[in-house]
Design a protein around this motif. Structure first.
Motif, mmCIF file in Angstrom:
data_model
loop_
_atom_site.group_PDB
_atom_site.id
_atom_site.type_symbol
_atom_site.label_atom_id
_atom_site.label_comp_id
_atom_site.label_asym_id
_atom_site.label_seq_id
_atom_site.Cartn_x
_atom_site.Cartn_y
_atom_site.Cartn_z
ATOM 1 N N ALA A 18 0.863 -1.175 0.000
ATOM 2 C CA ALA A 18 0.000 0.000 0.000
ATOM 3 C C ALA A 18 0.898 1.223 0.000
ATOM 4 C CB ALA A 18 -0.911 0.009 1.220
ATOM 5 N N ASN A 19 0.317 2.367 -0.292
ATOM 6 C CA ASN A 19 1.062 3.616 -0.235
ATOM 7 C C ASN A 19 0.497 4.485 0.879
ATOM 8 O OD1 ASN A 19 1.060 2.814 -3.356
ATOM 9 N ND2 ASN A 19 2.967 3.820 -2.795
ATOM 10 N N GLU A 58 -9.132 -1.403 11.580
ATOM 11 C CA GLU A 58 -8.890 0.027 11.759
ATOM 12 C C GLU A 58 -7.397 0.303 11.883
ATOM 13 O OE1 GLU A 58 -11.081 -1.518 13.876
ATOM 14 O OE2 GLU A 58 -12.999 -0.720 13.209
ATOM 15 N N GLN A 59 -6.660 -0.666 12.435
ATOM 16 C CA GLN A 59 -5.205 -0.581 12.578
ATOM 17 C C GLN A 59 -4.577 -1.745 11.807
ATOM 18 O OE1 GLN A 59 -3.048 1.440 14.714
ATOM 19 N NE2 GLN A 59 -4.788 2.825 14.749
ATOM 20 N N SER A 78 -2.920 3.539 11.376
ATOM 21 C CA SER A 78 -4.323 3.616 10.994
ATOM 22 C C SER A 78 -4.490 3.276 9.518
ATOM 23 C CB SER A 78 -4.869 5.019 11.237
ATOM 24 O OG SER A 78 -4.862 5.314 12.603
ATOM 25 N N THR A 79 -5.486 2.472 9.239
ATOM 26 C CA THR A 79 -5.793 2.085 7.867
ATOM 27 C C THR A 79 -6.121 3.307 7.019
ATOM 28 O OG1 THR A 79 -6.637 0.010 8.709
ATOM 29 C CG2 THR A 79 -7.268 0.576 6.470
ATOM 30 N N ARG A 80 -6.722 4.324 7.617
ATOM 31 C CA ARG A 80 -7.126 5.510 6.859
ATOM 32 C C ARG A 80 -5.933 6.255 6.260
ATOM 33 N NH1 ARG A 80 -8.021 7.431 12.245
ATOM 34 N NH2 ARG A 80 -6.579 9.146 12.703
ATOM 35 N N TYR A 128 -12.944 4.876 6.355
ATOM 36 C CA TYR A 128 -12.365 5.378 7.609
ATOM 37 C C TYR A 128 -11.901 6.825 7.462
ATOM 38 C CZ TYR A 128 -12.286 0.529 9.272
ATOM 39 O OH TYR A 128 -12.628 -0.731 9.649
ATOM 40 N N ARG A 129 -11.382 7.194 6.288
ATOM 41 C CA ARG A 129 -10.954 8.582 6.078
ATOM 42 C C ARG A 129 -12.138 9.532 6.099
ATOM 43 N NH1 ARG A 129 -7.137 6.133 2.600
ATOM 44 N NH2 ARG A 129 -8.495 6.316 0.800
#
Length: 152
Positions: A18-19, A58-59, A78-80, A128-129
């Motif tokens: 992921a970025n 979420e994490q 955080s995933t967001r 989540y964002r």
């Protein structure tokens, strides 16, 4: 290579790459913007480690090159703050070692499982964002959603 040295075969495992978001909302009501995160620069590639605890996501536990040192670090984040999730084969001995040393799970042995979770994490991170801040975006805004919308 001498005749006495043997070549070590490179192992392969599947991880989710992921970025890190280039800009994230921060502060009172999310009206400030900060580049990347405290640990990673914006746009950095990180690897998500398979986690067996909880299904909320979420994490996530990540492996990537740290913002300040440039060496690989393993942290929960955080995933967001991540986007563009995709399954990738990993050959890096350092990443594979850190993946094995982590207490949260490990690497995937097949591509399909990694692709399935990567497909679920993308929409979750976007959700989540958007739900993290109850206030409108600042003007001008360079957060991940606004940057994505301006390209389309």
């Amino acid at each position: 290579m001498d005749s006495g040295e043997r070549e070590i075969p490179v192992e392969q495992a599947w991880l989710i790459a992921a970025n890190v978001v280039r800009w994230r909302r921060y502060g009172e009501g999310g009206q400030e913007l900060r580049p990347g995160t405290k640990s990673y620069r914006g746009g950095s590639k990180v690897y998500v480690i398979q986690s067996y605890a909880g299904t909320g996501h979420e994490q996530l536990t990540t492996i990537g090159r740290g913002r300040h040192t440039g060496t690989y670090i393993t942290i929960d984040m955080s995933t967001r703050n991540l986007h563009t999730f995709r399954a990738v084969p990993v050959h890096s001995p350092t990443v594979l070692r850190l993946c094995e040393e982590a207490d949260v799970g490990g690497c995937w042995t097949n591509r399909e499982d990694a692709e399935e979770l990567a497909a679920r994490l993308g929409p979750l991170a976007a959700e989540y964002r958007t739900t993290n801040w109850a206030t409108p975006h600042p003007t001008p805004c360079r957060c991940q959603e606004c940057l994505t919308l301006s390209r389309g």
